[in-house]
Motif scaffolding. Structure first.
Motif, mmCIF file in Angstrom:
data_model
loop_
_atom_site.group_PDB
_atom_site.id
_atom_site.type_symbol
_atom_site.label_atom_id
_atom_site.label_comp_id
_atom_site.label_asym_id
_atom_site.label_seq_id
_atom_site.Cartn_x
_atom_site.Cartn_y
_atom_site.Cartn_z
ATOM 1 N N GLN A 237 0.832 -1.202 0.000
ATOM 2 C CA GLN A 237 0.000 0.000 0.000
ATOM 3 C C GLN A 237 0.868 1.253 0.000
ATOM 4 O O GLN A 237 0.546 2.236 -0.676
ATOM 5 C CB GLN A 237 -0.943 0.005 1.199
ATOM 6 C CG GLN A 237 -1.933 1.170 1.168
ATOM 7 C CD GLN A 237 -3.182 0.893 1.978
ATOM 8 O OE1 GLN A 237 -3.315 -0.144 2.606
ATOM 9 N NE2 GLN A 237 -4.113 1.829 1.938
ATOM 10 N N HIS A 238 1.976 1.226 0.740
ATOM 11 C CA HIS A 238 2.874 2.385 0.761
ATOM 12 C C HIS A 238 3.426 2.669 -0.631
ATOM 13 O O HIS A 238 3.480 3.827 -1.065
ATOM 14 C CB HIS A 238 4.015 2.137 1.749
ATOM 15 C CG HIS A 238 5.033 3.236 1.771
ATOM 16 N ND1 HIS A 238 4.799 4.462 2.380
ATOM 17 C CD2 HIS A 238 6.287 3.316 1.226
ATOM 18 C CE1 HIS A 238 5.854 5.231 2.221
ATOM 19 N NE2 HIS A 238 6.771 4.566 1.526
ATOM 20 N N VAL A 239 3.827 1.623 -1.346
ATOM 21 C CA VAL A 239 4.377 1.808 -2.692
ATOM 22 C C VAL A 239 3.331 2.416 -3.622
ATOM 23 O O VAL A 239 3.604 3.374 -4.357
ATOM 24 C CB VAL A 239 4.882 0.465 -3.256
ATOM 25 C CG1 VAL A 239 5.226 0.586 -4.742
ATOM 26 C CG2 VAL A 239 6.094 -0.011 -2.470
ATOM 27 N N LEU A 240 2.119 1.870 -3.592
ATOM 28 C CA LEU A 240 1.083 2.363 -4.505
ATOM 29 C C LEU A 240 0.590 3.753 -4.091
ATOM 30 O O LEU A 240 0.298 4.591 -4.953
ATOM 31 C CB LEU A 240 -0.076 1.368 -4.558
ATOM 32 C CG LEU A 240 0.268 -0.006 -5.136
ATOM 33 C CD1 LEU A 240 -0.978 -0.887 -5.204
ATOM 34 C CD2 LEU A 240 0.900 0.105 -6.519
ATOM 35 N N ASP A 241 0.516 4.013 -2.793
ATOM 36 C CA ASP A 241 0.053 5.326 -2.337
ATOM 37 C C ASP A 241 1.079 6.419 -2.593
ATOM 38 O O ASP A 241 0.734 7.602 -2.607
ATOM 39 C CB ASP A 241 -0.272 5.286 -0.834
ATOM 40 C CG ASP A 241 -1.556 4.530 -0.540
ATOM 41 O OD1 ASP A 241 -2.277 4.189 -1.498
ATOM 42 O OD2 ASP A 241 -1.830 4.263 0.642
ATOM 43 N N ALA A 242 2.346 6.042 -2.778
ATOM 44 C CA ALA A 242 3.395 7.025 -3.019
ATOM 45 C C ALA A 242 3.477 7.448 -4.487
ATOM 46 O O ALA A 242 4.279 8.325 -4.829
ATOM 47 C CB ALA A 242 4.744 6.457 -2.570
ATOM 48 N N ALA A 243 2.674 6.852 -5.336
ATOM 49 C CA ALA A 243 2.673 7.209 -6.753
ATOM 50 C C ALA A 243 2.083 8.601 -6.947
ATOM 51 O O ALA A 243 1.487 9.188 -6.042
ATOM 52 C CB ALA A 243 1.873 6.182 -7.542
ATOM 53 N N ASP A 244 2.253 9.127 -8.154
ATOM 54 C CA ASP A 244 1.669 10.433 -8.445
ATOM 55 C C ASP A 244 0.147 10.350 -8.332
ATOM 56 O O ASP A 244 -0.442 9.283 -8.449
ATOM 57 C CB ASP A 244 2.070 10.909 -9.838
ATOM 58 C CG ASP A 244 1.578 9.980 -10.945
ATOM 59 O OD1 ASP A 244 0.426 10.117 -11.371
ATOM 60 O OD2 ASP A 244 2.357 9.091 -11.341
ATOM 61 N N GLN A 245 -0.475 11.492 -8.117
ATOM 62 C CA GLN A 245 -1.902 11.515 -7.791
ATOM 63 C C GLN A 245 -2.748 10.895 -8.886
ATOM 64 O O GLN A 245 -3.691 10.138 -8.596
ATOM 65 C CB GLN A 245 -2.374 12.950 -7.523
ATOM 66 C CG GLN A 245 -3.839 13.040 -7.140
ATOM 67 C CD GLN A 245 -4.271 14.460 -6.832
ATOM 68 O OE1 GLN A 245 -3.456 15.375 -6.816
ATOM 69 N NE2 GLN A 245 -5.562 14.655 -6.593
ATOM 70 N N GLN A 246 -2.435 11.168 -10.134
ATOM 71 C CA GLN A 246 -3.255 10.653 -11.229
ATOM 72 C C GLN A 246 -3.240 9.125 -11.230
ATOM 73 O O GLN A 246 -4.280 8.483 -11.422
ATOM 74 C CB GLN A 246 -2.748 11.183 -12.561
ATOM 75 C CG GLN A 246 -3.644 10.820 -13.733
ATOM 76 C CD GLN A 246 -3.133 11.393 -15.036
ATOM 77 O OE1 GLN A 246 -1.939 11.355 -15.320
ATOM 78 N NE2 GLN A 246 -4.037 11.928 -15.841
ATOM 79 N N LEU A 247 -2.082 8.544 -10.988
ATOM 80 C CA LEU A 247 -1.994 7.092 -10.954
ATOM 81 C C LEU A 247 -2.627 6.553 -9.680
ATOM 82 O O LEU A 247 -3.358 5.572 -9.704
ATOM 83 C CB LEU A 247 -0.541 6.669 -11.077
ATOM 84 C CG LEU A 247 -0.243 5.184 -11.294
ATOM 85 C CD1 LEU A 247 1.056 5.024 -12.062
ATOM 86 C CD2 LEU A 247 -0.172 4.429 -9.984
ATOM 87 N N ARG A 248 -2.361 7.215 -8.563
ATOM 88 C CA ARG A 248 -2.877 6.762 -7.268
ATOM 89 C C ARG A 248 -4.397 6.711 -7.264
ATOM 90 O O ARG A 248 -5.004 5.820 -6.671
ATOM 91 C CB ARG A 248 -2.362 7.684 -6.175
ATOM 92 C CG ARG A 248 -2.684 7.237 -4.766
ATOM 93 C CD ARG A 248 -1.921 8.076 -3.750
ATOM 94 N NE ARG A 248 -2.283 9.484 -3.802
ATOM 95 C CZ ARG A 248 -1.457 10.474 -4.136
ATOM 96 N NH1 ARG A 248 -0.205 10.207 -4.454
ATOM 97 N NH2 ARG A 248 -1.871 11.725 -4.147
ATOM 98 N N GLU A 249 -5.018 7.644 -7.947
ATOM 99 C CA GLU A 249 -6.478 7.695 -7.964
ATOM 100 C C GLU A 249 -7.103 6.559 -8.766
ATOM 101 O O GLU A 249 -8.298 6.304 -8.649
ATOM 102 C CB GLU A 249 -6.940 9.049 -8.525
ATOM 103 C CG GLU A 249 -6.688 10.207 -7.561
ATOM 104 C CD GLU A 249 -7.072 11.548 -8.141
ATOM 105 O OE1 GLU A 249 -7.330 11.605 -9.377
ATOM 106 O OE2 GLU A 249 -7.116 12.542 -7.383
#
Length: 262
Positions: A237-249
């Protein structure tokens, strides 16, 4: 349900997909936790978490999409007992030979079958390539496929990656299909016997795949509940949540047992 997509994560890779009036069950695993299962050649894993929904509490299932039949974290004893009760099972050709059931259709990568009913829109199911381990491991780990499900009633295509490491063939999927929802099998499977060798994708692989495919929604599954996962859920979750906002969303986290519209 026409035009809607609803997901229920049951545990591990086991996912109930409701789309266009159909109920699809991915990789049925319903055994209780606590048991150690052999995976061949001295490898094994302990099931740590039970299913969020019991097999007896399932609604009627129309189709099982079985990425492979020979690993208990994708098909356990309770899941195997369910198969004869389901009208259609789609899996690998090797699984069809081993299971020897008239309701099982075996597919090679990029081959297709249709799920038809006069009262519901047709679903087109295409098997996609997987490699469930390092280069050269296929004779040991066996055949695995993912699935692209294409509804014909306006809902976008769904891609279930299956258990795979990141391989070039995965990039072919968005060239052939417009993927609306991508179900990602993650967890970075490792075994003490084989050291650093990996048998499934991790969070960084998932980020690269989301950037390549650019689905409307990306849904992580099969990253928890077994001792052979080497990337803890919090780290993923930390890895995916640290992505840029457009990808994270684009990433949707499912709560086991809770129906979620995506």
């Amino acid at each position: 349900m026409t035009g809607e997509l609803r997901l229920v994560h049951i545990g591990g890779p086991t996912l109930l997909i409701e789309v266009d009036g159909w109920r699809l069950l991915v990789d049925p695993t319903f055994d209780p936790p606590g048991r150690r299962y052999g995976f061949g050649f001295g490898t094994s894993s302990v099931k740590l978490t039970g299913p969020a929904i019991g097999v007896d509490d399932l609604p009627p299932i129309d189709v099982v999409l079985l990425s492979h039949d020979h690993h208990a974290d994708n098909l356990d004893d309770a899941g195997r007992r369910l198969l004869p009760e389901v009208p259609r099972v789609v899996s690998t050709r090797a699984a069809a030979r081993r299971l020897r059931m008239p309701n099982v259709t075996g597919l090679d990568p990029w081959s297709t079958t249709e799920i038809c009913d006069p009262d519901r829109p047709t679903l087109r199911v295409t098997a996609t390539p997987c490699r469930h381990g390092p280069a050269g491991s296929r004779p040991i780990v066996g055949d695995v496929v993912g699935f692209v499900v294409e509804p014909t009633a306006g809902t976008g295509a769904i891609w279930i990656t299956g258990d795979t490491v990141k391989i070039p063939a995965l990039a072919e999927v968005p060239r052939r299909f417009t993927i609306d929802t991508m179900i990602m099998h993650l967890g970075r499977v490792r075994f003490p016997l084989t050291g650093p060798l990996r048998y499934s994708m991790d969070g960084r692989d998932a980020l690269e795949l989301v950037r390549t495919v650019r689905p409307r929604r990306a849904v992580p599954v099969h990253y928890e509940g077994w001792s052979h996962f080497s990337e803890p859920a919090a780290d993923l979750q930390h890895v995916l949540d640290a992505a840029d906002q457009q990808l994270r969303e684009r990433v949707v986290w499912l709560t086991p047992g809770v129906p979620t519209r995506v």
